[in-house]
Design an enzyme around this catalytic site. Structure first.
Site, PDB file in Angstrom:
ATOM      1  CD  GLU B 244      -2.486   0.970   2.633  1.00 47.59           C
ATOM      2  OE1 GLU B 244      -2.971   0.143   3.311  1.00 47.59           O
ATOM      3  OE2 GLU B 244      -2.944   2.185   3.265  1.00 47.59           O
ATOM      4  NE  ARG B 270      -1.745  37.158 -13.371  1.00 43.78           N
ATOM      5  CZ  ARG B 270      -2.587  37.935 -13.228  1.00 43.78           C
ATOM      6  NH1 ARG B 270      -3.868  38.106 -13.967  1.00 43.78           N
ATOM      7  NH2 ARG B 270      -2.804  38.585 -12.206  1.00 43.78           N
ATOM      8  CD  GLN B 281      16.858  34.891 -11.144  1.00 47.91           C
ATOM      9  OE1 GLN B 281      16.907  34.915  -9.941  1.00 47.91           O
ATOM     10  NE2 GLN B 281      17.788  34.993 -11.912  1.00 47.91           N
TER      11      GLN B 281
END
Lengths: 320, 381, 241
Positions: B244, B270, B281
């Site tokens: 799991e 954007r 940066q």
């Protein structure tokens, strides 16, 4: 003899007007052309065709042709083409022609060009322009040999004038017993409608999936179409969702329309749909999504909620 | 280790890519808001073959190896935004199917595996209790043998798929005097008398994966539903928990990859101060770190799955993969929100949900702290 | 009953602009494959044979067909640009060899949009045809098929004697999704490769595409802000009302 045979489609009452546009293609090809009508009880229909400038109206009238079953129709058409020495066989682009003419082409050992938009000449040879890939491309196609079968996009050819001196009506005799008998007509859905036929209407109002249900579709799309005296169309999505019957579908695999005014309501503008409407003179798009592709080809775009705007528009049209 | 794909693996992975993109691209905002489990998508995934990837063909599966399986789940996570559905599928695969595959009797496999593979049986695993979480073996739920039945009493909490489960793997104490060796595992079917699965729990993230409390009141379980031997529960739990841990976050690697690509697109589109924000940066650095985290996560996931496929012990690999992926996932989501600014905080942009969905990964299948403990013990601390 | 399903490999019509043109099974043919599978699942067909024409690159689409559940597949190795009539003549030879009771195929390929092959094949074989169907049922111990056709005027029902050619329209069914088990089984199924010579057919395409071009783009028009403004434009500028 006639160089070209034009297959005329009818609904047993009258000639289907778009099928007459194929006559214009026959005229552009040059040479004599005859009109060919198949069916049963065709006197009035044949009589309505005598002024179309054809050399003759050829009528194949028999009880065996009462319904347009492809095996029989193609056989009779091929026999007629042979008898009249026709090298070219033309119909208008419709499910009727598309069902029957390719079969007739095979019987005549002739190639076929579907959805001809225009004739072209390439290096002195005849070529045909036709749309492919849902109308996103136009192909120029050449045919080898002197025989061919064509279907003409009705929206790409004008309706022919019907002012010529009447031509003779000739009965085409054939042996009904020799016809294929592997297909049987059972029934046809009959839907009474006062609205004009989609492919013939001056105004078409179409709706897409945002119309939600058949009632809203009828109220908004049907309501506006009625106010404008127009026909009703639908997108594939609207048809698949059960909002409109399948024969309302406009697009690559449905009907191609080119009305004066096409109003697209709640239609985003899938390429398959745009293929069927782009020759419309004026396209109005009403859609909630300002980025819907339909706005890139609409003459007038209105962004907003259909449920508010369309009732206003119906009201405005009614006021005149 | 060779992680290059064979033609057959590539064909399978491409098919998963297409499947996720074409069949699982449904709207998630409302489903998340109302915590809706998409059963239709569950069945589509099962029908497509996801649930049975690891199960051999004779029991209705595909017989794939662990690395192909995790890579397929990664593709699923890339294409499907429903992290809750993915969580439910993973819980089903790693905590119900895997224990059955490795410890089930022939009769148990025949009875349950085909349904677990085709999706008609939903599985889950019930271990945690109100007073037993990270201290997993201090269970209070008891199982007492009575004739050909076991009688279970007690309750379980945080049971993934509990409210919708058809069969739960339940851990209970059969002999308290033996401590961890007194635990046993049972396949409890949903119509067992005395079983109550109806108590849903609402949670912060993966809201479309139903979770619940489970109550056992003189709950009768046929003796043939004992999984493995009596007393084998804790060994069985550890084994299944290792799988799991190592694999349950496979889909999250794909999720991160998708988020990463969204961030790149956004950072290039954007503009602020006349240039794309990706040219700043501080933004670029966040996205670069995201890339590093994803590559590290993927590598650790594949390494763990590769080792499992070669029958090597994977305690260390599983704990490291779990820790790496869960913490990377949460950090990627935080950074994605930061890059998207105020928009990232808005529900409509579907970035904030990713963070809510990610946070639980630092808790389930052993918290980050537990993973660090495991790693510490395995490296000689 | 044996069903032959001819299918074509076409560029993915749903690929976004700029996306690499991946090939897929023509969507209408996919509907035909699905219908054949459903007929077999109802116990009315025993074998489904998929047929396509093309070079080895179409094997990927053949595997898709096999993964959906087609029993075996044939590829007629021919990489020429064939026209519908050439395809119909090649298929005639194939159908003569396979002798199916039903040929099910898409009504048109979405790249070429010709909508000819099925009808031409029916004409060449002298078999009945049912085109553009949205429903098919078998009658009288599968000696006949009742088909609902989508026509311009609405739905039409016809009965055809078998063997027949049937072409599918959009609403016949929703093709199943190719599953991973299907994909894995497909790897074990044979793809037989034949040449036109082996089938004994020599065909030359009679139509040639000389050139293709993008149609002129319809210029985007103007945005209007209200119903009132739209009405003014329609009346005064466009003069359609």
């Amino acid at each position: 003899m006639a160089a070209t045979l034009v297959l005329i489609e009818h609904d047993r009452q009258q000639v289907k007007r778009p099928s007459l546009h194929a006559i214009t293609l026959a005229r552009q090809l040059g040479g004599e052309y005859a009109l060919l009508v198949l069916g049963h009880g065709l006197d009035a229909i044949a009589a309505s065709l005598v002024s179309c400038g054809a050399s003759a109206v050829i009528v194949a009238d028999d009880a065996a042709l009462a319904e347009p079953l492809a095996d029989r129709y193609a056989a009779v058409i091929a026999q007629a083409a042979q008898k009249y020495g026709a090298k070219t066989l033309i119909g208008s682009s419709s499910t009727f022609s598309k069902d029957i003419l390719p079969r007739a082409a095979a019987l005549l050992d002739a190639p076929m060009v579907t959805d001809v938009l225009a004739l072209e000449e390439v290096n002195g040879e005849r070529a045909y322009r036709r749309p492919t890939s849902a109308g996103s491309m136009l192909a120029t196609v050449k045919i080898e040999g002197d025989r061919c079968v064509l279907t003409a996009r009705a929206t790409a050819f004008e309706a022919p004038a019907a002012d010529a001196a009447p031509c003779p009506i000739e009965r085409f005799d054939f042996d009904p017993a020799s016809l294929p008998n592997g297909m049987q007509f059972i029934s046809r859905e009959q839907r009474a409608s006062d609205r004009p036929d989609l492919t013939e209407a001056r105004v078409v109002v179409s709706g897409g999936r945002p119309l939600q249900d058949p009632e809203t579709f009828e109220r908004l799309v049907g309501g506006l179409a009625d106010a404008l005296g127009g026909a009703v169309g639908a997108t594939r999505a609207a048809v698949d969702a059960g909002m409109a019957p399948n024969d309302y579908q406009v697009g690559q695999t449905g009907k191609v329309v080119a009305p004066e005014l096409y109003i697209a309501m709640g239609i985003s503008g899938a390429i398959q749909h745009l293929a069927g409407i782009k020759d419309s003179r004026i396209i109005v798009a009403i859609n909630k999504d300002p980025d819907a592709p339909i706005f890139q080809m609409a003459t007038y775009g209105l962004v907003g909620d259909l449920h508010q705007l369309v009732p206003q528009l119906i009201e405005a049209v009614r006021r005149g | 280790m060779d992680f290059s794909w064979s033609d057959q693996q590539r064909e399978l992975l491409d098919a998963v890519d297409r499947f996720a993109k074409e069949q699982l691209a449904y709207d998630m905002i409302e489903n998340d808001r109302h915590a809706v489990f998409n059963h239709d998508a569950w069945m589509k995934c099962a029908g497509f073959g996801i649930h049975g990837l690891l199960v051999s063909e004779e029991y209705g599966g595909l017989g794939q190896d662990p690395i192909t399986t995790v890579a397929a789940l990664e593709r699923l996570g890339y294409g499907c935004k429903d992290n809750g559905l993915l969580f439910s599928i993973n819980a089903h695969m790693w905590t119900a199917i895997i224990p059955l595959v490795y410890n089930g009797s022939e009769a148990q496999k025949k009875k349950f595996l085909p349904g677990l593979c085709d999706g008609s049986i939903i599985g889950g695993n019930a271990m945690s209790e109100p007073n037993s979480g990270s201290d997993a073996f201090s269970l209070a739920t008891t199982a007492v043998k009575k004739g050909d039945k076991y009688i279970l009493n007690g309750s379980k909490i945080f049971v993934t798929n509990g409210p919708i489960a058809d069969v739960l793997l339940v851990f209970a104490v059969t002999d308290k005097s033996k401590g961890a060796s007194g635990l046993s595992a049972f396949l409890v079917e949903k119509d067992s008398p005395g079983l109550d699965l109806t108590h849903k729990i609402e949670k912060m993230g993966v809201r479309t994966s139903p979770m619940g409390e489970v109550f056992f009141t003189d709950c009768e379980v046929p003796a043939e539903n004992l999984l493995g031997k009596e007393g084998a529960g804790s060994w069985l739990f550890t084994r299944s928990m290792t799988w799991e841990r190592g694999c349950i976050l496979a889909a999250s690697v794909g999720t991160m990859q998708r988020l990463f690509e969204t961030c790149i697109r956004y950072a290039n589109e954007r503009k602020q101060g006349g240039q794309a924000i990706g040219k700043f940066q501080q933004v670029a650095g966040k996205i670069v770190d995201m890339k590093m985290r994803i590559e590290n996560s993927r590598h650790m996931l594949y390494q763990c799955a590769w080792a499992a496929g070669h029958r090597k012990a994977i305690y260390l690999e599983a704990a490291m993969a779990k820790l790496q992926i869960s913490e990377s996932w949460v950090k990627c989501c935080e950074d994605a929100i930061q890059i998207h600014g105020g928009y990232g905080y808005m529900v409509e942009y579907e970035v904030e949900r990713e963070l809510r969905d990610a946070i639980g990964s630092k808790l389930y299948s052993g918290t980050s702290e537990i993973q660090r403990n495991i790693i510490a013990s395995l490296i000689g601390l | 009953m044996k069903i032959v399903v001819p299918f074509k490999s076409v560029p993915d019509p749903y690929a976004g602009p700029g996306a690499a043109a991946k090939s897929v099974v023509n969507p209408f043919d996919e509907i035909a494959i699905e219908e054949a599978l459903r007929i077999r699942e109802r116990g009315e067909a025993t074998e489904i044979v998929g047929v396509t024409i093309g070079p080895a690159t179409v094997d990927e689409q053949i595997r898709s067909a096999l993964a959906m559940g087609v029993d075996r597949a044939l590829r007629i190795d021919d990489s020429r640009a064939l026209d519908p009539y050439a395809v119909a003549r090649i298929l005639r030879a194939l159908v003569a060899k396979e002798a199916p009771q039903l040929v099910l195929m898409g009504k048109q390929a979405v790249d070429d949009d010709s909508n000819q092959v099925g009808q031409m094949l029916a004409g060449l074989l002298g078999w009945p045809q049912a085109t553009f169907i949205s429903k098919i049922e078998f009658l009288e111990n599968k000696t006949r098929a009742q088909c609902t056709r989508e026509t311009d005027g609405g739905l039409e029902v016809i009965v055809v004697n078998l063997p027949a050619i049937v072409t599918t329209d959009l609403r016949l069914n929703e093709p199943r999704y190719v599953s991973l088990p299907g994909l894995m089984k497909a790897r074990k199924k044979p793809i037989e490769v034949l040449t036109c010579e082996q089938l004994g057919v020599t065909v030359q395409p009679l139509t040639t595409t000389l050139s293709t071009a993008r149609p002129p783009k319809r210029a985007a028009g103007t945005r209007v802000e209200s119903v009132e403004e739209l009405m003014v434009k329609l009346k005064q500028e466009a003069k359609v009302l």
